[in-house]
Design an enzyme around this catalytic site. Structure first.
Site, PDB file in Angstrom:
ATOM      1  N   GLU A 192      -9.513   3.537   1.882  1.00 41.15           N
ATOM      2  CA  GLU A 192      -8.970   3.693   0.528  1.00 41.15           C
ATOM      3  C   GLU A 192      -7.884   2.679   0.206  1.00 41.15           C
ATOM      4  OE1 GLU A 192      -7.824   5.238   3.108  1.00 41.15           O
ATOM      5  OE2 GLU A 192      -5.689   4.853   2.823  1.00 41.15           O
ATOM      6  N   LYS A 245     -10.559  12.427   8.286  1.00 39.51           N
ATOM      7  CA  LYS A 245     -10.112  11.970   9.600  1.00 39.51           C
ATOM      8  C   LYS A 245     -10.143  13.147  10.572  1.00 39.51           C
ATOM      9  CE  LYS A 245      -6.823   8.377   8.194  1.00 39.51           C
ATOM     10  NZ  LYS A 245      -7.465   7.223   8.837  1.00 39.51           N
ATOM     11  N   ARG A 304      -7.672  -0.548   0.761  1.00 41.26           N
ATOM     12  CA  ARG A 304      -8.188  -1.766   0.136  1.00 41.26           C
ATOM     13  C   ARG A 304      -8.599  -1.510  -1.317  1.00 41.26           C
ATOM     14  NH1 ARG A 304     -12.639  -2.244   4.768  1.00 41.26           N
ATOM     15  NH2 ARG A 304     -10.998  -1.056   5.814  1.00 41.26           N
ATOM     16  N   ASP A 311       1.254   6.060   5.746  1.00 36.84           N
ATOM     17  CA  ASP A 311       0.358   5.160   5.030  1.00 36.84           C
ATOM     18  C   ASP A 311       0.947   4.578   3.741  1.00 36.84           C
ATOM     19  OD1 ASP A 311      -2.002   3.913   5.577  1.00 36.84           O
ATOM     20  OD2 ASP A 311      -3.251   5.325   4.445  1.00 36.84           O
ATOM     21  N   ASP A 349     -12.285   6.841   3.538  1.00 31.66           N
ATOM     22  CA  ASP A 349     -11.099   6.585   4.356  1.00 31.66           C
ATOM     23  C   ASP A 349     -10.669   5.114   4.289  1.00 31.66           C
ATOM     24  OD1 ASP A 349      -9.030   7.161   6.015  1.00 31.66           O
ATOM     25  OD2 ASP A 349     -10.222   7.269   7.860  1.00 31.66           O
ATOM     26  N   LYS A 384       0.848  -1.195   0.000  1.00 31.72           N
ATOM     27  CA  LYS A 384       0.000   0.000   0.000  1.00 31.72           C
ATOM     28  C   LYS A 384       0.886   1.248   0.000  1.00 31.72           C
ATOM     29  CE  LYS A 384      -3.387   2.487   2.932  1.00 31.72           C
ATOM     30  NZ  LYS A 384      -4.276   2.418   4.109  1.00 31.72           N
ATOM     31  N   ASP A 407      -2.823  10.010   3.834  1.00 27.68           N
ATOM     32  CA  ASP A 407      -4.214   9.609   3.999  1.00 27.68           C
ATOM     33  C   ASP A 407      -4.944  10.606   4.896  1.00 27.68           C
ATOM     34  OD1 ASP A 407      -6.613   8.335   4.132  1.00 27.68           O
ATOM     35  OD2 ASP A 407      -5.915   6.629   5.351  1.00 27.68           O
TER      36      ASP A 407
HETATM   37  N1  BES Z   1      -4.561   4.335   6.860  1.00 32.52           N
HETATM   38  C1  BES Z   1      -5.676   3.990   7.635  1.00 32.52           C
HETATM   39  C2  BES Z   1      -5.372   2.929   8.694  1.00 32.52           C
HETATM   40  C3  BES Z   1      -4.383   3.288   9.767  1.00 32.52           C
HETATM   41  C4  BES Z   1      -4.828   3.678  11.010  1.00 32.52           C
HETATM   42  C5  BES Z   1      -3.039   3.157   9.556  1.00 32.52           C
HETATM   43  C6  BES Z   1      -3.929   3.968  12.011  1.00 32.52           C
HETATM   44  C7  BES Z   1      -2.129   3.451  10.552  1.00 32.52           C
HETATM   45  C8  BES Z   1      -2.586   3.852  11.788  1.00 32.52           C
HETATM   46  C9  BES Z   1      -6.793   3.443   6.751  1.00 32.52           C
HETATM   47  O1  BES Z   1      -6.799   3.893   5.455  1.00 32.52           O
HETATM   48  C10 BES Z   1      -8.064   3.827   7.394  1.00 32.52           C
HETATM   49  O2  BES Z   1      -8.300   4.977   7.534  1.00 32.52           O
HETATM   50  N2  BES Z   1      -8.876   2.855   7.768  1.00 32.52           N
HETATM   51  C11 BES Z   1     -10.129   3.108   8.396  1.00 32.52           C
HETATM   52  C12 BES Z   1     -11.120   2.125   7.834  1.00 32.52           C
HETATM   53  C13 BES Z   1     -12.530   2.403   8.216  1.00 32.52           C
HETATM   54  C14 BES Z   1     -13.015   3.657   7.561  1.00 32.52           C
HETATM   55  C15 BES Z   1     -13.393   1.244   7.810  1.00 32.52           C
HETATM   56  C16 BES Z   1      -9.934   2.920   9.906  1.00 32.52           C
HETATM   57  O3  BES Z   1      -9.189   2.048  10.290  1.00 32.52           O
HETATM   58  O4  BES Z   1     -10.548   3.656  10.647  1.00 32.52           O
HETATM   59 ZN    ZN Z   2      -4.985   4.511   4.675  1.00 26.29          ZN
HETATM   60 ZN    ZN Z   3      -7.865   5.731   5.239  1.00 30.32          ZN
END
Ligand code: BES
Ligand code: ZN
Ligand code: ZN
Length: 487
Positions: free
Chosen positions: A343, A271, A345, A282, A341, A259, A264
């Site tokens: 993104e 966020k 996947r 990220d 968010d 990734k 992000d």
């Molecule tokens: N990049 C984040 C995940 C992340 C969180 C990485 C903390 C490193 C530290 C990812 O893209 C994300 O935002 N995921 C969301 C998914 C949700 C919207 C289903 C999350 O984990 O809140």
């Molecule tokens: Zn992310």
């Molecule tokens: Zn994200």
């Protein structure tokens, strides 16, 4: 940091500091030449001023050379997992001293719990990690005085130790490269910059080539999920393909898919400020793919490996993709976007589809994919998702050997229901529960059933949030070990 191996002899080495490890109950494993240094140490241990308990440190500043005693604890309990903790303490002590070059008495340390090979490799990597600083922007950074460490080894263990050191140095170079790339601010480390770094790596190794696909090329391939995520960014998306051909021409490669979200923000599903901080991390999965391939190229492993990194920025603008969009990516599967968010996947769905072109024998993807992973395993273990038992065993073995802790998470069919969409083939979020698992379930839909595939969620392990450590370089040690075992 330079590391060398020297033969332990009956004279003391020329050094600014002699590091003498001591096991519990004051047991010195290595042999010191007879003389005043040996006498001084014996006296301190006799008086029980130093007992060798785990992490104990004592400086003898008047001997020549100065000596730093390092407590290792019980010999039976000195597993390689403990070496990084010891190394942090040792480096903190050494940093305070006017020491440029230190010599570490390693002879006599191997036991049933840890071999000489493991000791040299683990210590060399741990010291490199402890001493690492990201100094590009901090003007007041105090430069490390310590620049060279000698490992003192017996002649009969020289070959093994030198081999271990060679591997460790390749891993260290890769880890430092990846840490620098991840720690760089997102205004610098854009998708284009990341692709240039990959090209630079490819230039320095004969068996390595790098192809960078621009947006036009991706549009042709219908990689609409990658393009959708990057749509709100002023920067151009890139697909980085690093190809290492160390094996035979016909050998099927291992595909590493990382990734590469250079930043992000969450996109329109923005966020909160506190979660956005550190989201430069990220692209750590992608950076670890670049690092891993750099390491195995340096080690000249006789295998074929292809690295695929979709690089984007998840930003907000009037052009950005939004929740409620439906994306048809390269695979043809329709994806309902419920949250911009989620993104990672999305871009990985296209990258995993693209990976098929190489007919890989194994695919491993690496991603800072979910906050839920951090909740589940914290910053200790990487989450491993795979239904291929053989691959799981290999990865967990490599995790043990490398000290790069990894935990096998469940991936049952039942979780797939959570990402069923009413209006598309799949939706990109699965609700409140089992967030890291539903993310893995989403990825699984883009990999052929018979394909050996594993997903590593490194959201908790690739970057130490809110600390000066920042990027950790994980899971490079795990991946390099896995590929090394394969070769
Ligand atoms: N990049 C984040 C995940 C992340 C969180 C990485 C903390 C490193 C530290 C990812 O893209 C994300 O935002 N995921 C969301 C998914 C949700 C919207 C289903 C999350 O984990 O809140
Ligand atoms: Zn992310
Ligand atoms: Zn994200």
């Amino acid at each position: 940091m330079k590391f060398t191996i020297i033969k332990r002899t009956s004279t003391l080495p020329k050094t600014d500091c002699l590091i003498v490890p001591v096991f519990a109950k004051g047991k010195i494993a290595g042999q010191l030449p007879a003389g005043s240094v040996k006498k001084e140490i014996a006296q301190i241990i006799k008086q029980k001023d130093f007992t060798g308990q785990f992490g104990q440190l004592q400086l003898l500043s008047t001997t020549k050379p100065r000596v730093l005693l390092l407590g290792l604890g019980d010999v039976k309990e000195l597993h390689r997992y403990k070496i990084s903790g010891l190394s942090d303490m040792l480096c903190a002590a050494l940093k305070k001293l006017p020491v440029k070059q230190a010599s570490f008495l390693m002879q006599g340390l191997p036991s049933k719990a840890v071999s000489m090979f493991e000791l040299v490799q683990a210590t060399c990597c741990a010291l490199n990690n402890s001493i690492y600083q990201y100094t590009v922007y901090k003007k007041s950074t105090v430069k490390n005085r310590l620049t060279h460490i000698n490992f003192m080894i017996d002649a009969k263990e020289m070959t093994q130790a030198k081999k271990a050191l060679g591997h460790a140095v390749a891993i260290n170079n890769a880890v430092n490269l990846t840490r620098d790339l991840v720690n760089a601010p997102p205004s610098l480390a854009t998708p284009t910059y990341i692709s240039q770094q990959a090209q630079k790596v490819a230039k320095s190794h004969a068996k390595l080539t790098c192809q960078v696909l621009d947006e036009k090329a991706m549009r042709k391939l219908k990689m609409r999920a990658v393009l959708a995520v990057n749509q709100g960014s002023a920067e151009q998306a890139r697909l980085i393909v690093l190809n290492y051909k160390g094996g035979k021409t016909g050998d099927k490669p291992v595909a590493l898919v990382g990734k590469g979200v250079a930043y992000d923000s969450g996109g329109y599903s923005l966020k909160p400020a506190s979660s956005m901080e550190s989201m430069k991390c990220d692209m750590a999965g992608g950076a670890s793919v670049i690092g891993t391939i750099a390491a195995i190229a340096e080690m000249k492993l006789p295998i074929n490996v292809v690295g695929i990194v979709p690089a984007v920025m998840n930003m907000v603008s009037d052009k950005a993709f939004v929740a409620d969009d439906i994306i048809t990516g390269m695979s043809g599967t329709t994806i309902e976007v419920c949250n911009t968010d989620a993104e990672g996947r999305l871009i990985l769905s296209d990258a995993l589809t693209y990976a098929k072109k190489f007919q890989p024998k194994t695919i491993i993807d690496i991603a800072t994919l979910t906050g839920a992973q951090v909740v589940a395993l914290g910053m200790v273990n990487t989450g491993l998702y795979s239904r291929n038992e053989k691959l799981v065993t290999k990865l967990l073995t490599a995790a043990k050997q490398s000290g790069d802790k990894t935990w096998h998470m469940p991936l049952d069919d039942e979780y797939q229901k959570l990402i069923e969409s009413k209006i598309a083939d799949v939706k990109n979020v699965g609700g409140r529960f089992a967030g890291s698992i539903t993310a893995a379930c989403f990825l699984e839909r883009f990999v052929d059933k018979k394909q050996a595939w594993a997903h590593l969620d490194v959201a908790g392990t690739a970057f130490a949030m809110g600390s000066s450590v920042g990027a950790t370089g994980r899971p490079i040690p795990l991946l390099v070990q896995y590929l090394q075992n394969m070769a």
